[in-house]
Scaffold this active site. Structure first.
Site, PDB file in Angstrom:
ATOM      1  NE  ARG A   1      -4.171  -1.810   0.294  1.00  0.00           N
ATOM      2  CZ  ARG A   1      -5.314  -1.433   0.746  1.00  0.00           C
ATOM      3  NH1 ARG A   1      -5.560  -0.222   1.136  1.00  0.00           N
ATOM      4  NH2 ARG A   1      -6.183  -2.404   0.939  1.00  0.00           N
TER       5      ARG A   1
ATOM      6  CG  ASP B   1      -8.734  -2.701  -4.261  1.00  0.00           C
ATOM      7  OD1 ASP B   1      -8.306  -2.178  -3.366  1.00  0.00           O
ATOM      8  OD2 ASP B   1      -9.832  -3.544  -3.872  1.00  0.00           O
TER       9      ASP B   1
ATOM     10  NE  ARG C   1      -7.410   4.963   2.439  1.00  0.00           N
ATOM     11  CZ  ARG C   1      -8.129   4.184   3.430  1.00  0.00           C
ATOM     12  NH1 ARG C   1      -9.281   4.787   3.423  1.00  0.00           N
ATOM     13  NH2 ARG C   1      -7.912   3.127   3.611  1.00  0.00           N
TER      14      ARG C   1
HETATM   15  O1  1CP Z   1       0.550   0.797  -3.316  1.00  0.00           O
HETATM   16  C1  1CP Z   1      -0.824   0.691  -3.316  1.00  0.00           C
HETATM   17  O2  1CP Z   1      -1.679   1.377  -2.519  1.00  0.00           O
HETATM   18  C2  1CP Z   1      -1.159  -0.358  -4.307  1.00  0.00           C
HETATM   19  C3  1CP Z   1      -2.776  -0.527  -4.559  1.00  0.00           C
HETATM   20  C4  1CP Z   1      -3.421  -1.374  -3.701  1.00  0.00           C
HETATM   21  C5  1CP Z   1      -3.307  -2.737  -3.248  1.00  0.00           C
HETATM   22  C6  1CP Z   1      -1.966  -3.688  -3.344  1.00  0.00           C
HETATM   23  C7  1CP Z   1      -4.714  -0.976  -3.261  1.00  0.00           C
HETATM   24  C8  1CP Z   1      -5.353   0.424  -3.488  1.00  0.00           C
HETATM   25  N1  1CP Z   1      -5.362  -1.874  -2.428  1.00  0.00           N
HETATM   26  C9  1CP Z   1      -4.567  -3.004  -2.712  1.00  0.00           C
HETATM   27  C10 1CP Z   1      -4.895  -4.406  -2.253  1.00  0.00           C
HETATM   28  C11 1CP Z   1      -6.171  -4.663  -1.358  1.00  0.00           C
HETATM   29  N2  1CP Z   1      -7.270  -4.094  -1.498  1.00  0.00           N
HETATM   30  C12 1CP Z   1      -6.111  -5.681  -0.322  1.00  0.00           C
HETATM   31  C13 1CP Z   1      -5.026  -6.625  -0.091  1.00  0.00           C
HETATM   32  C14 1CP Z   1      -3.931  -6.007   0.922  1.00  0.00           C
HETATM   33  C15 1CP Z   1      -4.486  -5.552   2.248  1.00  0.00           C
HETATM   34  O3  1CP Z   1      -4.815  -6.500   3.076  1.00  0.00           O
HETATM   35  O4  1CP Z   1      -4.094  -4.445   2.624  1.00  0.00           O
HETATM   36  C16 1CP Z   1      -7.471  -5.614   0.117  1.00  0.00           C
HETATM   37  C17 1CP Z   1      -7.873  -6.580   1.236  1.00  0.00           C
HETATM   38  C18 1CP Z   1      -8.313  -4.550  -0.305  1.00  0.00           C
HETATM   39  C19 1CP Z   1      -9.481  -4.131  -0.307  1.00  0.00           C
HETATM   40  C20 1CP Z   1      -9.931  -2.963   0.057  1.00  0.00           C
HETATM   41  N3  1CP Z   1      -9.553  -1.919  -1.095  1.00  0.00           N
HETATM   42  C21 1CP Z   1      -9.977  -2.307   1.097  1.00  0.00           C
HETATM   43  C22 1CP Z   1     -10.307  -3.030   2.442  1.00  0.00           C
HETATM   44  C23 1CP Z   1     -11.642  -3.148   2.668  1.00  0.00           C
HETATM   45  C24 1CP Z   1     -11.934  -4.016   3.974  1.00  0.00           C
HETATM   46  O5  1CP Z   1     -12.637  -3.050   4.720  1.00  0.00           O
HETATM   47  O6  1CP Z   1     -11.933  -5.003   4.037  1.00  0.00           O
HETATM   48  C25 1CP Z   1     -10.212  -0.784   1.045  1.00  0.00           C
HETATM   49  C26 1CP Z   1     -10.515   0.271   1.791  1.00  0.00           C
HETATM   50  C27 1CP Z   1      -9.924  -0.732  -0.547  1.00  0.00           C
HETATM   51  C28 1CP Z   1      -9.745   0.652  -1.232  1.00  0.00           C
HETATM   52  C29 1CP Z   1      -8.597   0.943  -1.822  1.00  0.00           C
HETATM   53  N4  1CP Z   1      -7.701   0.376  -2.491  1.00  0.00           N
HETATM   54  C30 1CP Z   1      -6.560   0.758  -2.697  1.00  0.00           C
HETATM   55  C31 1CP Z   1      -6.554   2.214  -1.970  1.00  0.00           C
HETATM   56  C32 1CP Z   1      -5.461   3.236  -1.977  1.00  0.00           C
HETATM   57  C33 1CP Z   1      -7.868   2.230  -1.308  1.00  0.00           C
HETATM   58  C34 1CP Z   1      -8.377   3.363  -0.687  1.00  0.00           C
HETATM   59  C35 1CP Z   1      -9.708   3.868  -1.391  1.00  0.00           C
HETATM   60  C36 1CP Z   1      -9.585   5.587  -1.430  1.00  0.00           C
HETATM   61  O7  1CP Z   1      -8.932   6.106  -2.187  1.00  0.00           O
HETATM   62  O8  1CP Z   1     -10.697   5.920  -0.888  1.00  0.00           O
END
Ligand code: 1CP
Length: 347
Positions: free
Chosen positions: A25, A74, A29
């Site tokens: 990540r 994502d 954010r």
């Molecule tokens: O560097 C990076 O940010 C790379 C991009 C990336 C990656 C590798 C994002 C962007 N998401 C992920 C993987 C991801 N997404 C995982 C696996 C890794 C981990 O466990 O952290 C998971 C479980 C998700 C699902 C997800 N997407 C969630 C969690 C949901 C939950 O409550 O279970 C969330 C909040 C997102 C949205 C998201 N994806 C990425 C970002 C930067 C965001 C935030 C969205 C925003 O800008 O509002």
């Protein structure tokens, strides 16, 4: 060594001057530049516009001494392309308009020409790969089948994914068929990212640690291996992240991926003993980045000495990372300190 060269060497378990570092990540954010892009563009718009996804993926590389980039996307792009209607706009977690609970729900998934609807991701990889000019390593990724299954059944995030896990118990046939569809989608998407220029891919099994050893072996592992076997035909490495997978190390001996990304509770020493020959990545506690800069430096040094002292090759085949994604309010100075400490370790 140059950054990409170091990253590729670690993935081959070849000698390195120091372990490479990237952070899960890393483009998220906690960066004001990311928040500024999101203030004017929707989440899917960023993913689907190569200029925007490259911009946010490059930001952490400009700021910190990182060795690899990860494409901005994502794991939920697959459920989205299958027709689940995933939105991130209402607050924190994702919201699905269609869940998977029955055989009819599975029949309703749009599996035809799935990769066409996901073409934006290999396009983003290609765009980012040009911008990196071979200086940094480049990772593609996808959700692991079980974690995708969990979101699809639950229809969003959860602490215990009780609907998903109880469905495995009540209708194991439907669970297995669904996991196989997700495995094939993840494999196809990873292969497309590798063809577009990714050096390796990572499968995220964030919720795999919720399963008992027996359920992981019975449900998650066969689907994971189905995906991994297909991806490895490319000749490029596949990494697997599992959160809370300490109890699964023994089961992971049978996983056909090249490397394991450890969470903060799983030690490198235990993992090296349990999984000889695998690339290991991890596992600084993301919460540690809320402590002082001095503590971050001290703990990073400790981890680096622990890697040097590992049996069966020391730090060779190790990649420094966090044990889970960077948390939103993480101070940038501490991220910089972690990366600088790893960079200073070269010998
Ligand atoms: O560097 C990076 O940010 C790379 C991009 C990336 C990656 C590798 C994002 C962007 N998401 C992920 C993987 C991801 N997404 C995982 C696996 C890794 C981990 O466990 O952290 C998971 C479980 C998700 C699902 C997800 N997407 C969630 C969690 C949901 C939950 O409550 O279970 C969330 C909040 C997102 C949205 C998201 N994806 C990425 C970002 C930067 C965001 C935030 C969205 C925003 O800008 O509002």
């Amino acid at each position: 060594m140059q950054r990409r060269e170091r990253f590729l060497a670690a993935l081959k378990r070849a000698p390195v001057d120091r372990p490479p570092v990237w952070l899960m990540r890393q483009a998220g954010r906690y960066l004001p530049e990311y928040r500024a892009v999101r203030a004017v563009h929707g989440f899917w718009e960023v993913c689907q516009t190569p200029e925007l996804s490259t911009k946010v993926a490059l930001e952490p590389l400009r700021k910190f001494a990182l060795d690899a980039a990860i494409v901005f996307s994502d794991i939920l792009v697959i459920p989205q392309a299958l027709g689940a209607g995933v939105s991130f706009e209402k607050g924190e977690g994702p919201v699905f308009t269609k869940t998977l609970r029955t055989r009819d729900d599975l029949r309703g998934w749009h599996t035809n020409n799935l990769i066409d609807r996901l073409q934006f991701l290999p396009n983003a990889v290609k765009h980012l790969s040009h911008a990196l000019e071979n200086q940094w390593g480049l990772l593609g990724f996808a959700g692991a089948p079980f974690t995708l299954f969990s979101y699809c059944v639950e229809g969003g995030g959860s602490d215990d994914f009780r609907l998903a896990r109880s469905l495995m118990a009540t209708d194991p046939g439907l669970a297995r068929d669904t996991l196989n569809v997700l495995a094939d989608a993840a494999a196809e998407l990873c292969l497309a990212q590798l063809s577009a220029g990714a050096d390796a891919v990572q499968l995220f099994d964030t919720w795999g640690g919720l399963l008992t050893r027996e359920d992981y072996r019975a449900f998650a592992l066969p689907a994971l291996n189905r995906a991994a076997a297909a991806i490895r035909k490319s000749g490029k490495p596949v990494m697997l992240f599992i959160k809370g997978g300490m109890h699964l190390l023994e089961v992971l001996r049978d996983v056909e991926v090249d490397g394991i990304s450890l969470d903060w509770r799983t030690s490198f020493a235990e993992a090296r003993r349990a999984l000889p020959g695998k690339i290991l990545q991890g596992q600084i506690d993301p919460v540690l980045l809320f402590a002082s800069e001095a503590i971050v430096r001290e703990r990073t040094k400790q981890l680096l000495s622990e890697l040097d002292a590992l049996p069966d090759g020391g730090a060779q085949g190790c990649i420094v990372n966090l044990g889970h994604g960077i948390l939103p309010a993480t101070p940038e100075a501490n991220v910089a300190a972690l990366c600088a400490e790893v960079a200073a370790h070269a010998h």
